[in-house]
Design a protein around this motif. Structure first.
Motif, mmCIF file in Angstrom:
data_model
loop_
_atom_site.group_PDB
_atom_site.id
_atom_site.type_symbol
_atom_site.label_atom_id
_atom_site.label_comp_id
_atom_site.label_asym_id
_atom_site.label_seq_id
_atom_site.Cartn_x
_atom_site.Cartn_y
_atom_site.Cartn_z
ATOM 1 N N LEU A 77 -3.739 2.163 11.238
ATOM 2 C CA LEU A 77 -3.944 0.746 10.974
ATOM 3 C C LEU A 77 -5.370 0.314 11.258
ATOM 4 N N THR A 78 -6.017 0.982 12.215
ATOM 5 C CA THR A 78 -7.405 0.630 12.528
ATOM 6 C C THR A 78 -8.358 1.093 11.433
ATOM 7 N N LEU A 79 -7.899 1.994 10.564
ATOM 8 C CA LEU A 79 -8.744 2.519 9.488
ATOM 9 C C LEU A 79 -8.452 1.878 8.141
ATOM 10 N N ALA A 80 -7.196 1.498 7.917
ATOM 11 C CA ALA A 80 -6.806 0.909 6.633
ATOM 12 C C ALA A 80 -5.949 -0.320 6.888
ATOM 13 N N PRO A 81 -6.192 -1.427 6.190
ATOM 14 C CA PRO A 81 -5.415 -2.649 6.413
ATOM 15 C C PRO A 81 -3.956 -2.490 6.023
ATOM 16 N N ALA A 82 -3.076 -3.232 6.719
ATOM 17 C CA ALA A 82 -1.644 -3.146 6.440
ATOM 18 C C ALA A 82 -1.307 -3.634 5.042
ATOM 19 N N SER A 83 -2.192 -4.447 4.456
ATOM 20 C CA SER A 83 -1.932 -4.982 3.111
ATOM 21 C C SER A 83 -1.806 -3.880 2.066
ATOM 22 N N THR A 84 -2.373 -2.704 2.352
ATOM 23 C CA THR A 84 -2.272 -1.596 1.406
ATOM 24 C C THR A 84 -0.845 -1.067 1.300
ATOM 25 N N PHE A 85 -0.004 -1.437 2.257
ATOM 26 C CA PHE A 85 1.364 -0.943 2.315
ATOM 27 C C PHE A 85 2.365 -1.933 1.724
ATOM 28 N N GLN A 86 1.938 -3.161 1.447
ATOM 29 C CA GLN A 86 2.871 -4.231 1.110
ATOM 30 C C GLN A 86 3.684 -3.952 -0.146
ATOM 31 N N ARG A 87 3.117 -3.262 -1.114
ATOM 32 C CA ARG A 87 3.821 -3.054 -2.380
ATOM 33 C C ARG A 87 4.915 -1.991 -2.297
ATOM 34 N N VAL A 88 4.848 -1.111 -1.300
ATOM 35 C CA VAL A 88 5.881 -0.075 -1.193
ATOM 36 C C VAL A 88 6.907 -0.390 -0.115
ATOM 37 N N VAL A 89 6.595 -1.348 0.772
ATOM 38 C CA VAL A 89 7.515 -1.693 1.854
ATOM 39 C C VAL A 89 8.884 -2.138 1.341
ATOM 40 N N PRO A 90 8.965 -3.007 0.306
ATOM 41 C CA PRO A 90 10.298 -3.407 -0.189
ATOM 42 C C PRO A 90 11.176 -2.224 -0.592
ATOM 43 N N LEU A 91 10.564 -1.194 -1.155
ATOM 44 C CA LEU A 91 11.320 -0.006 -1.544
ATOM 45 C C LEU A 91 11.880 0.700 -0.316
ATOM 46 N N PHE A 92 11.062 0.822 0.740
ATOM 47 C CA PHE A 92 11.523 1.467 1.970
ATOM 48 C C PHE A 92 12.725 0.730 2.563
ATOM 49 N N ILE A 93 12.628 -0.602 2.584
ATOM 50 C CA ILE A 93 13.702 -1.403 3.172
ATOM 51 C C ILE A 93 14.966 -1.322 2.314
ATOM 52 N N PHE A 94 14.797 -1.320 0.998
ATOM 53 C CA PHE A 94 15.939 -1.162 0.097
ATOM 54 C C PHE A 94 16.635 0.179 0.336
ATOM 55 N N MET A 95 15.849 1.225 0.522
ATOM 56 C CA MET A 95 16.409 2.545 0.788
ATOM 57 C C MET A 95 17.157 2.559 2.117
ATOM 58 N N ALA A 96 16.629 1.834 3.115
ATOM 59 C CA ALA A 96 17.304 1.749 4.413
ATOM 60 C C ALA A 96 18.670 1.078 4.254
ATOM 61 N N GLY B 220 14.200 -7.919 -1.092
ATOM 62 C CA GLY B 220 13.952 -8.820 -2.215
ATOM 63 C C GLY B 220 12.877 -9.847 -1.907
ATOM 64 N N TYR B 221 12.923 -10.399 -0.704
ATOM 65 C CA TYR B 221 11.924 -11.395 -0.292
ATOM 66 C C TYR B 221 10.521 -10.790 -0.267
ATOM 67 N N LEU B 222 10.395 -9.602 0.331
ATOM 68 C CA LEU B 222 9.089 -8.948 0.408
ATOM 69 C C LEU B 222 8.623 -8.477 -0.964
ATOM 70 N N PHE B 223 9.560 -8.072 -1.818
ATOM 71 C CA PHE B 223 9.200 -7.676 -3.187
ATOM 72 C C PHE B 223 8.606 -8.857 -3.941
ATOM 73 N N TYR B 224 9.234 -10.032 -3.789
ATOM 74 C CA TYR B 224 8.725 -11.233 -4.446
ATOM 75 C C TYR B 224 7.328 -11.573 -3.924
ATOM 76 N N GLY B 225 7.155 -11.475 -2.602
ATOM 77 C CA GLY B 225 5.848 -11.790 -2.022
ATOM 78 C C GLY B 225 4.759 -10.821 -2.441
ATOM 79 N N ALA B 226 5.142 -9.543 -2.630
ATOM 80 C CA ALA B 226 4.135 -8.525 -2.949
ATOM 81 C C ALA B 226 3.739 -8.526 -4.423
ATOM 82 N N TYR B 227 4.680 -8.897 -5.315
ATOM 83 C CA TYR B 227 4.423 -8.748 -6.747
ATOM 84 C C TYR B 227 4.304 -10.056 -7.523
#
Length: 205
Positions: free
Chosen positions: A40-59, A196-203
Motif C-alpha cells: 500500500l505504501t508503494l501503490a494507492p488502494a484506488s488501483t484495487f477498486q475495480r476488482v474488489v467487487p468481484l472478490f466480495i462476490f466470490m466470497a 453491488g454497491y462497490l461495483f456501482y461506485g467503481a464503474y
C-alpha cells in the motif's frame, strides 16, 4: 482492532478448543498483512477498486457453497484434509486474503470467513472466532506499518473503536444462538449487496 478485542473476549471458548487452527491461520494472515501493508505504501488502494467487487462476490458464493456442510458436514473431513494439494490451496487462499486485508481490506473478514467455512473441520462459530482473532492480529501489524509510513486520522479511531468493540463482543454471542443455515445465507446476501454497491461506485461514478 477493536472488533477483534471485543470478539476475542467473547470467544475464548472457541479459540481455546481450536488452538492449532487459530495459530496456523494467524501466521499465514500476518505474513500476508505485512506484504499487503508494505504494498500500500508503494501503490494507492484506488488501483484495487475495480476488482474488489468481484472478490466480495466470490466470497458470497463461497459462503453459499458452504451450505453443503449442513447436509454433508465439513467439506474437508479428516481423511480429505490429508491431501497436500488441498492443504496448499487452503493455506494459499488464507495468505492471499491476508495480503488483500493489509492492502485494501474491504470485506476481508467475509472472504476469510467464507474460506474457513469450507476448509476447517469446525462449526461456524469457531470459524467466526478465528476470523475475528486473526483480523485483530493482522490489523495490529497493519496499523504499526501505517503509523510509520502514512497519515492516520486518529480522531476517527475513538468513535469507530467503541462501536466496533461493542459489535465484536455481541457478534459471537449472536452467532452461537442463531441457526447456522440462515446465518450463512444472511452473510452471503450482505456480501452480494456490498459487492453491488462497490461495483456501482467503481464503474458508474
Amino acid at each position: 482492532m477493536f472488533t477483534g478485542i471485543g470478539s476475542g473476549i467473547s470467544s475464548v471458548t472457541e479459540l481455546k478448543s481450536h488452538k492449532e487452527d487459530t495459530i496456523r491461520v494467524s501466521i499465514l494472515s500476518i505474513a500476508g498483512a505485512v506484504g499487503g501493508s508494505l504494498l500500500l505504501t508503494l501503490a494507492p488502494a484506488s488501483t484495487f477498486q475495480r476488482v474488489v467487487p468481484l472478490f466480495i462476490f466470490m466470497a458470497g458464493c463461497l459462503m453459499l457453497f458452504s451450505l453443503r456442510q449442513d447436509s454433508k458436514p465439513f467439506l474437508f473431513a479428516k481423511k480429505q484434509s490429508q491431501s497436500l494439494l488441498k492443504s496448499f490451496l487452503a493455506n494459499s487462499a488464507i495468505l492471499l486474503v491476508g495480503i488483500y486485508g493489509g492492502y485494501f481490506g474491504a470485506a476481508a473478514g467475509i472472504m476469510l470467513l467464507s474460506i474457513l467455512s469450507i476448509t476447517l473441520t469446525a462449526p461456524l462459530p469457531v470459524s467466526n472466532a478465528i476470523k475475528n482473532f486473526t483480523s485483530l492480529i493482522t490489523n495490529l501489524i497493519a496499523i504499526f506499518i501505517y503509523t510509520l509510513t502514512i497519515k492516520v486520522y486518529w480522531l476517527m479511531v475513538i468513535p469507530m473503536g467503541i462501536g466496533m468493540f461493542i459489535g465484536g463482543y455481541i457478534g459471537p454471542i449472536i452467532v452461537r444462538r442463531v441457526p447456522t443455515r440462515p446465518l450463512r445465507i444472511c452473510i452471503s446476501v450482505a456480501a452480494f449487496c456490498l459487492a453491488g454497491y462497490l461495483f456501482y461506485g467503481a464503474y458508474f461514478k
